[in-house]
Design a protein around this motif. Structure first.
Motif, PDB file in Angstrom:
ATOM      1  N   HIS A  74      35.754 -18.795 -27.114  1.00  0.00           N
ATOM      2  CA  HIS A  74      36.101 -19.190 -28.472  1.00  0.00           C
ATOM      3  C   HIS A  74      36.101 -17.914 -29.295  1.00  0.00           C
ATOM      4  CE1 HIS A  74      36.141 -21.287 -32.299  1.00  0.00           C
ATOM      5  NE2 HIS A  74      35.145 -20.499 -32.674  1.00  0.00           N
ATOM      6  N   ARG A  75      37.050 -17.784 -30.202  1.00  0.00           N
ATOM      7  CA  ARG A  75      37.119 -16.617 -31.091  1.00  0.00           C
ATOM      8  C   ARG A  75      37.051 -17.055 -32.541  1.00  0.00           C
ATOM      9  NH1 ARG A  75      38.825 -11.465 -29.557  1.00  0.00           N
ATOM     10  NH2 ARG A  75      39.672 -11.480 -27.476  1.00  0.00           N
ATOM     11  N   HIS A  76      36.414 -16.219 -33.342  1.00  0.00           N
ATOM     12  CA  HIS A  76      36.513 -16.379 -34.788  1.00  0.00           C
ATOM     13  C   HIS A  76      36.542 -14.995 -35.422  1.00  0.00           C
ATOM     14  CE1 HIS A  76      32.065 -16.210 -34.383  1.00  0.00           C
ATOM     15  NE2 HIS A  76      32.039 -15.809 -35.641  1.00  0.00           N
ATOM     16  N   VAL A  77      37.126 -14.948 -36.611  1.00  0.00           N
ATOM     17  CA  VAL A  77      37.315 -13.674 -37.308  1.00  0.00           C
ATOM     18  C   VAL A  77      36.569 -13.728 -38.637  1.00  0.00           C
ATOM     19  CG1 VAL A  77      39.013 -12.109 -38.338  1.00  0.00           C
ATOM     20  CG2 VAL A  77      39.583 -13.368 -36.253  1.00  0.00           C
ATOM     21  N   LEU A  78      35.878 -12.643 -38.937  1.00  0.00           N
ATOM     22  CA  LEU A  78      35.165 -12.512 -40.202  1.00  0.00           C
ATOM     23  C   LEU A  78      35.826 -11.412 -41.030  1.00  0.00           C
ATOM     24  CD1 LEU A  78      31.577 -12.505 -38.693  1.00  0.00           C
ATOM     25  CD2 LEU A  78      32.643 -14.386 -39.928  1.00  0.00           C
ATOM     26  N   THR A  79      35.884 -11.623 -42.323  1.00  0.00           N
ATOM     27  CA  THR A  79      36.358 -10.610 -43.262  1.00  0.00           C
ATOM     28  C   THR A  79      35.263 -10.383 -44.294  1.00  0.00           C
ATOM     29  OG1 THR A  79      37.407 -12.276 -44.667  1.00  0.00           O
ATOM     30  CG2 THR A  79      38.789 -11.242 -42.967  1.00  0.00           C
ATOM     31  N   PRO A  80      35.331  -9.286 -45.049  1.00  0.00           N
ATOM     32  CA  PRO A  80      34.265  -8.993 -46.006  1.00  0.00           C
ATOM     33  C   PRO A  80      34.091 -10.031 -47.109  1.00  0.00           C
ATOM     34  CG  PRO A  80      35.565  -7.039 -45.594  1.00  0.00           C
ATOM     35  CD  PRO A  80      36.275  -8.176 -44.942  1.00  0.00           C
TER      36      PRO A  80
ATOM     37  N   ALA B 112      30.016  -1.887 -40.606  1.00  0.00           N
ATOM     38  CA  ALA B 112      31.464  -1.703 -40.796  1.00  0.00           C
ATOM     39  C   ALA B 112      31.903  -1.917 -42.230  1.00  0.00           C
ATOM     40  CB  ALA B 112      32.230  -2.648 -39.873  1.00  0.00           C
ATOM     41  N   TRP B 113      31.295  -2.866 -42.918  1.00  0.00           N
ATOM     42  CA  TRP B 113      31.733  -3.203 -44.270  1.00  0.00           C
ATOM     43  C   TRP B 113      31.022  -2.337 -45.314  1.00  0.00           C
ATOM     44  CZ3 TRP B 113      31.192  -9.184 -43.405  1.00  0.00           C
ATOM     45  CH2 TRP B 113      32.250  -9.626 -42.608  1.00  0.00           C
ATOM     46  N   THR B 114      31.398  -1.082 -45.325  1.00  0.00           N
ATOM     47  CA  THR B 114      30.854  -0.144 -46.308  1.00  0.00           C
ATOM     48  C   THR B 114      31.422  -0.468 -47.693  1.00  0.00           C
ATOM     49  OG1 THR B 114      32.669   1.404 -45.995  1.00  0.00           O
ATOM     50  CG2 THR B 114      30.730   1.680 -44.551  1.00  0.00           C
ATOM     51  N   SER B 115      30.898   0.192 -48.696  1.00  0.00           N
ATOM     52  CA  SER B 115      31.417   0.004 -50.063  1.00  0.00           C
ATOM     53  C   SER B 115      32.899   0.357 -50.128  1.00  0.00           C
ATOM     54  CB  SER B 115      30.640   0.871 -51.059  1.00  0.00           C
ATOM     55  OG  SER B 115      29.304   0.460 -51.103  1.00  0.00           O
ATOM     56  N   GLN B 116      33.292   1.428 -49.450  1.00  0.00           N
ATOM     57  CA  GLN B 116      34.696   1.838 -49.467  1.00  0.00           C
ATOM     58  C   GLN B 116      35.583   0.811 -48.780  1.00  0.00           C
ATOM     59  OE1 GLN B 116      36.063   4.590 -51.142  1.00  0.00           O
ATOM     60  NE2 GLN B 116      37.869   3.337 -50.727  1.00  0.00           N
ATOM     61  N   VAL B 117      35.130   0.274 -47.668  1.00  0.00           N
ATOM     62  CA  VAL B 117      35.904  -0.754 -46.957  1.00  0.00           C
ATOM     63  C   VAL B 117      36.056  -1.986 -47.849  1.00  0.00           C
ATOM     64  CG1 VAL B 117      35.848  -2.366 -45.011  1.00  0.00           C
ATOM     65  CG2 VAL B 117      35.379   0.057 -44.641  1.00  0.00           C
ATOM     66  N   LYS B 118      34.994  -2.387 -48.521  1.00  0.00           N
ATOM     67  CA  LYS B 118      35.068  -3.539 -49.423  1.00  0.00           C
ATOM     68  C   LYS B 118      36.030  -3.277 -50.573  1.00  0.00           C
ATOM     69  CE  LYS B 118      30.447  -5.268 -48.379  1.00  0.00           C
ATOM     70  NZ  LYS B 118      29.102  -5.499 -48.914  1.00  0.00           N
ATOM     71  N   THR B 119      36.015  -2.058 -51.105  1.00  0.00           N
ATOM     72  CA  THR B 119      36.946  -1.688 -52.176  1.00  0.00           C
ATOM     73  C   THR B 119      38.379  -1.739 -51.666  1.00  0.00           C
ATOM     74  OG1 THR B 119      35.281  -0.308 -53.251  1.00  0.00           O
ATOM     75  CG2 THR B 119      37.589   0.158 -53.787  1.00  0.00           C
TER      76      THR B 119
END
Length: 94
Positions: free
Chosen positions: A41-47, A75-82
């Motif tokens: 089973h796969r699922h995907v997460l986003t910030p 992985a979800w650094t401040s820059q990635v979230k921006t």
């Protein structure tokens, strides 16, 4: 008498496109220690997602396994979230 066991494990966790985290979970059925079947089973997460004011509302990852949480937090650094917020705003339906 045969002993059947069923286990679930995250067997693959990938960061794709800087912000998508894909989690593949394997369900394994064994009889007396010998694997009979394996399904995935796969699922995907986003910030997160945008609120009405175009602010990022963070995805709640508290229900994810510790290994997934650790990867998301790294992985979800401040820059990635921006960058992700800017991507969502730029691709918002009109």
């Amino acid at each position: 008498m045969a002993t059947l066991t069923k286990t679930t494990e995250n067997d693959k966790i990938e960061v794709v496109s800087k912000w998508n985290i894909q989690v593949r979970t394997a369900t394994v059925i064994k009889e007396d220690g010998k694997e009979l079947s394996r399904s995935f089973h796969r699922h995907v997460l986003t910030p997160g997602s945008l609120d009405a004011s175009d602010n990022l509302v963070a995805t709640d990852i508290s229900g994810e396994d510790a290994d997934v949480q650790a990867i998301a937090n790294a992985a979800w650094t401040s820059q990635v979230k921006t960058d992700y917020t800017a991507f969502l705003v730029a691709n918002k339906p009109t």
